[in-house]
Design an enzyme around this catalytic site. Structure first.
Site, PDB file in Angstrom:
ATOM      1  N   LYS B  79       0.868  -1.215   0.087  1.00 30.03           N
ATOM      2  CA  LYS B  79       0.012  -0.061  -0.079  1.00 30.03           C
ATOM      3  C   LYS B  79       0.779   1.252   0.097  1.00 30.03           C
ATOM      4  CE  LYS B  79      -4.090   2.015   2.349  1.00 30.03           C
ATOM      5  NZ  LYS B  79      -4.831   1.859   3.696  1.00 30.03           N
ATOM      6  N   SER B 154      -9.800   1.702   2.681  1.00 31.59           N
ATOM      7  CA  SER B 154      -8.970   2.668   1.713  1.00 31.59           C
ATOM      8  C   SER B 154      -7.976   1.646   1.161  1.00 31.59           C
ATOM      9  CB  SER B 154      -8.201   3.819   2.783  1.00 31.59           C
ATOM     10  OG  SER B 154      -7.531   3.028   3.563  1.00 31.59           O
ATOM     11  N   SER B 178     -10.000  -0.368   6.888  1.00 30.37           N
ATOM     12  CA  SER B 178      -9.437  -0.081   5.563  1.00 30.37           C
ATOM     13  C   SER B 178      -8.762  -1.470   4.921  1.00 30.37           C
ATOM     14  CB  SER B 178      -8.569   1.045   5.616  1.00 30.37           C
ATOM     15  OG  SER B 178      -9.046   2.312   5.627  1.00 30.37           O
TER      16      SER B 178
END
Ligand SMILES: [Mg+2]
Ligand SMILES: [Zn+2]
Lengths: 489, 486, 97
Positions: B79, B154, B178
């Site tokens: 990420k 996210s 997330s």
């Protein structure tokens, strides 16, 4: 305009102290930043890089607790770091990790001797935080107001900073100065800071207000910043007291604001930043866990506290038989007190050592704006000089000249005496010859003396000293001259 | 089967036995990326040359080695809020568009040290604020199961990359769901570990007291394997737990007879869609069939968890994001005449709307006069949520709920209404407030879109959570692969 | 409870965010809506509940006072938008009147 005679001055101090740790407060960067090239002592943490996290320095906590103990604070068993949020370009994260409602040390007091009586100055709190980076303003005069732009160096960012806040218990600029000197000496004795005001490792801001004596309510206060020495603290506050008085006497009102002390002009000026109400939005620092200060550890630290200035002063009075004032001044600076004691180890007359340190030496240090450890004079120099006086090699008067040279060059007194042939003339024969010469050259004075004018005797001694360039042993000259003149009568 | 569809565990064995090389594997993954990435847009930054040269080097290093560590040669997606030295790390924000970290996050350093090949950095909601990956400054990621829907967020890029076979597994971060919510929406496995189990050093902070890095994988075994690699104390993170990390794969036993499972009724309420409820009910049936005791329970303060979260997280974020000011790194607005203008223009142009919204929300919650009513009160609610969970875990080994109240929603559907978007985290948020571990595993599908089951455990109860997840997975028919009609 | 445009202006100033007039209206509506929902927590009586800022059972996490290597000045300034003589450059700090 009515004259207000009976005004009371109220001063509180906020003192920031850089702690003498090896590494910074929340990262492993070296905290010895003085003189380093910009941005060479930084890491992701103290640069506030995305993702970096703080880990507190154990030593800094210890130093703060020690300070609290020395200032009679109560040491919190539960303490926490908070974030203080505000934007400023010297702030790496635009928040400062500081403490808020749970400081490490709460309350306390420090007794300060002022004109012979002791005033208890309340300590509000002692807490721990991180220092900011440093700004250099490029443009006219290096001042912020005229700068075209500024440069930021983050070397200082994250240096452990201890904040000591006093109650508004100080009644005059002089008291404020003495308090700060006492505090400095305590911190030096604790070994927690080098307290160098010029390099900024000890910084003092003052809140000051003036009110008619007897009034319960405090007057409007101003905050004064940028006082870089004890002298400038007293000067700035004296100026500010006068300014407040004049405003009040003119029927005006003091404006609550922050003022900057201008060292060269000796005045305070308004910072004139747009005064928005600050809202620091303190909240518990989520990157750190709480501190639970172990009472056993605190007891240990308390037991192991070094001798502090107060105790040392008493000891100086008792052991060295010094007067309270001399003992007080000597212990108001750790290096000076250490210097004194080092001399006292190898020279048996403490009172004389004290006189020299507080007299000649301090005078010259002040002139040159030096600390005792920055001058060329060491304890060895002073002791040697005092011994030269005692064994009659030099007179007191000569010693002062030799001291001046020691101070200038760092040469040992004995060497100076040898090089310049300065040793005292103590041979009776040699002196007799010189005295006879003096008498021959000053026959009128001899006549005067015979007529009973005592003043002529002094004149003749002076002539002998002149001929010997001051090297004659005064007592001996006195004796021989007396004899010679008696013979002439 | 194509290499990109295999699990890390299987590929590890193939690398171990030299059936494949790291080079072949990364090439296979990049071949897949070439095929599907222009539709999925899971990545923000792919450095093929770097990955390829690293794989070759790893092959060299392991030539003569009999035993290689688990991660050796496995392609992983990271990420884009985890700092990687020398690899641009943007947080999907204009603010950090060209930000090149000078250090590795502890987790990044660990996977590199253990031989993983970073395939690339994945898309996300800007600064991890969002539940759909639509808040990325560089455009959204698309759900491989249905390209018209969101992958969740996210960590949408990390979840979509795994689902689409563009990485063997990935790392995400979870502040309010997330990792779990996108895992759920993309039909993969995602774990939010106990707060403090995994170092946050180098994870670009959103809300420090809630953030946690975790694995997103194809199955539960890979989840345990990857967790083994990244868990453990880090002296650079003061909030890192000093705990002995077990071998999580030891927990992977199918046996869950007698296990006590609680179903918090607050997480099965009106907000949860009928279809999702049905899938969860069926999953519970399956678990009952395996001998677990399943019982409804109540954690009354969960009703307030969302409110507390949307005050606490923005409050911390408002402070964490203050450092983006154009001074030391990142975007700086041009043509400004003074500092104040530079700050406010830089931040106005560098941040997207959702980030601004949360910064303002948090600033408000902390500001003079409102602190007690909002932030202070939210912290107290947090205490109650923690207490509720503690009490529940006296009676139950794990708690189960849907991960997301709905399957993947349409792109653009919730963009205009922030509150609706916030409500998609209603089941995952309480877990972050309590700091406990929770996993999302696929448990069914609705109209071709995956549904996720959330299994929550007590603090450091990862092993129990993984055990239940594994038992379920082994007995569940499975989801298959996303159709991905390209 | 309502967040006015003036509130938004104040918050935006504290947070150093420049907003257009349109932004201000939009955000005031949205924040109002969100806080309306979040305001639910005001319903509960929490007088006797201690706040939780951290769920961790951790206390007293320290570093030993030892120095570690720093970044090189090149690394330190590598992402700087503007630099000069090894330092970060910022525009004038005080606005000109
Ligand atoms: Mg301070
Ligand atoms: Zn540092």
């Amino acid at each position: 305009m009515k004259k207000l005679d009976n005004l009371e001055v109220v001063i509180g101090l906020e003192i920031h102290v850089e702690l003498l740790t090896t590494s910074k407060m929340f990262c492993g960067c070296s905290a010895a930043i003085f003189g380093a090239q910009p941005n060479t002592l930084v890491c992701p943490v103290c640069l506030g890089l995305p993702g970096s996290l703080p880990v507190p320095n154990e030593k800094a906590v210890e130093y703060t607790v020690k300070t609290g103990l020395a200032l009679n604070s109560s040491i919190a068993n539960f303490s926490q770091f908070h974030r203080k949020n505000y934007f400023y370009p010297d702030m790496a994260k635009n928040y400062q990790i500081s403490q808020y409602d749970l400081p490490l040390c709460d309350g306390g007091y420090l007794g300060v001797d002022i004109n012979g009586f002791t005033r208890q100055v309340g300590i509000t709190r002692v807490h721990l935080e991180e220092d900011t980076g440093k700004l250099f303003h490029v443009g006219k005069g290096g001042r912020i107001a005229q700068a075209h732009y500024s440069l930021v160096d983050f070397n200082r960012s994250g240096v452990p900073l201890m904040e000591v806040v006093t109650e508004p218990d100080l009644g005059s600029p002089k008291e404020a100065r003495i308090f700060l000197q006492n505090l400095k000496s305590i911190l030096e004795h604790l070994g927690v800071s080098d307290c160098n005001m010029e390099q900024g490792s000890l910084r003092c801001d003052a809140n000051i207000s003036v009110r008619p004596r007897g009034n319960k309510e405090l007057g409007v206060k101003t905050e004064v910043k940028n006082m870089n020495s004890f002298k400038s603290l007293e000067r700035a506050l004296t100026y500010e007291v006068e300014r407040h008085k004049q405003i009040l006497e003119g029927g005006g009102e003091v404006e609550q604001e922050t003022r900057h002390f201008d060292e060269t002009k000796g005045v305070t000026t308004s910072l004139r930043t747009k005064e928005y109400a600050h809202d620091y939005r303190y909240f518990p620092e989520p990157d750190l866990v709480p501190l639970n200060i172990d009472s056993v550890w605190v007891e240990e630290l308390k037991r192991d506290l070094p001798e502090l200035p107060d105790a040392r002063k008493m000891r100086f009075e008792e052991v060295y038989k010094l007067g309270a004032q001399d003992a007080g001044i000597l212990t108001s600076s750790k290096i000076m007190a250490d210097f004194f004691e080092e001399c006292a180890k190898s020279y048996p007359k403490p009172k004389i050592i004290a006189n020299w340190i507080l007299g000649e030496l301090s005078y010259r240090l002040n002139q040159e704006n030096l600390q005792i450890d920055e001058s060329a004079v060491t304890t060895r120099h002073l002791v040697e000089l005092l011994k030269l006086i005692d064994d009659g090699t030099v007179s007191g008067k000569m010693a002062k000249d030799i001291f001046e040279e020691v101070f200038e060059t760092g040469k040992l007194p004995r060497i100076i005496v040898e090089e310049k042939g300065l040793s005292q003339i103590t041979g009776e024969k040699e002196l007799s010859t010189i005295i006879e010469l003096a008498l021959e050259e000053n026959l009128s004075a001899v006549e005067d003396f015979k007529k009973g004018k005592q003043r002529a005797f002094g004149f003749l001694i002076g002539q002998v000293m002149k001929l010997t360039k001051g090297r004659a042993n005064p007592a001996l000259v006195n004796k021989i001259l007396q004899k010679k003149l008696e013979e002439l009568k | 089967m194509e290499l990109h569809n295999l699990t890390g565990y299987k590929l590890h064995n193939m690398l171990q036995t030299k059936k494949i090389s790291a080079e072949e594997l990364i090439k296979a993954v990049f071949t897949r990326v070439e095929k599907v990435e222009r539709k999925v847009k899971a990545y923000l930054n792919l450095d093929r040359d770097l990955a390829l040269s690293r794989a070759k080097k790893i092959d060299q290093n392991i030539k003569s080695e009999k035993k290689i560590s688990f991660l050796t040669g496995l392609p992983i997606a990271v990420k884009d809020n985890i700092c990687t030295k020398g690899i641009i790390t943007t947080c999907a924000s204009r603010m950090l568009e060209n930000f090149n970290p000078v250090y590795n996050a502890t987790v990044a350093q660990r996977i590199i040290d253990r031989g993983a090949v970073i395939a690339g950095k994945t898309n996300m909601d800007e600064f991890a604020m969002g539940s759909s990956t639509e808040n990325s400054a560089f455009g959204p990621t698309f759900n491989p199961w249905n390209l018209e829907t969101v992958p969740g967020g996210s960590s949408g890029g990390s979840a979509a990359a795994v689902a689409a076979g563009e990485a063997i597994f990935s790392l995400g971060s979870d502040t309010g769901g997330s990792i779990r919510q996108p895992a759920s929406l993309c039909g993969v496995v995602g774990l939010k570990p106990t707060y403090g189990l995994i170092s946050r050093y180098g994870l670009i902070a959103f809300a420090s007291s809630l953030d946690q890095i975790g694995p997103i994988t194809k199955d539960v075994r890979d989840c345990a394997c990857l967790l083994n690699e990244i868990a453990g104390h880090d002296p650079k993170d003061s909030t890192s737990l000093r705990t002995n990390v077990p071998d999580y794969t030891k927990a992977l036993v199918k046996e869950i007879g007698g296990l006590r499972i609680g179903i918090p009724k607050e997480l099965m309420g009106e907000g949860v869609s009928r279809d999702v409820k049905d899938s969860v009910e069926k999953a519970l049936e399956l678990l009952r069939g395996l001998g677990a005791h399943v019982e409804e329970t109540s954690l009354p303060h969960l009703d307030y968890a969302l409110s507390a979260y949307y005050l606490i997280a923005p409050a911390e974020a408002s402070s964490n994001l203050a450092r983006y000011d154009g001074v030391r790194y990142g975007y700086r607005a041009e043509d400004v005449s003074d500092m104040l203008e530079m700050y406010s223009k830089t931040r106005a142009l560098g941040f997207g709307d959702e980030v601004k919204r949360r910064i303002m929300l948090g600033t408000y919650a902390l500001s003079a006069g409102y602190y007690e009513a909002y932030y202070g009160q939210a912290q107290k609610v947090r205490t109650l949520v923690v207490r509720d969970f503690n009490e529940a875990f006296e009676k139950f080994d794990v708690l189960i709920s849907p991960t997301s109240p709905t399957p993947a929603f349409k792109i653009g559907e919730k963009v205009a209404d922030p509150l609706q978007m916030y409500l998609s985290d209603i089941c995952t948020i309480p877990v972050n407030l309590a700091g406990i571990p929770a996993i999302s595993i696929p448990c069914g599908a609705v109209n071709g879109l995956p549904v996720g089951l959330q299994i929550m455990g007590k603090v450091l109860g990862e092993e129990t959570v993984l055990r239940v997840a594994y038992a379920f997975e082994q007995n569940f028919a499975g989801m298959g692969k996303p159709p991905l009609r390209i | 409870m309502s967040i006015t445009v003036r509130d938004v202006e104040h918050i935006a100033w504290l947070a150093r965010l420049e907003l257009s007039e349109r932004d201000k209206r939009k955000f005031s509506k949205q924040l109002d809506h969100i806080l309306d929902h979040a305001g639910k927590i005001k319903e509960i009586d929490l007088r006797d509940v201690p706040p939780t800022s951290h769920v961790l059972p951790l206390e007293n996490v320290f570093r030993k006072d030892e120095s570690e290597p720093c970044l090189t000045d090149k690394e330190a300034l590598s992402n700087a938008p503007k630099k000069e003589k090894g330092a970060f450059v910022v525009p004038r700090i005080l606005a000109q009147d």
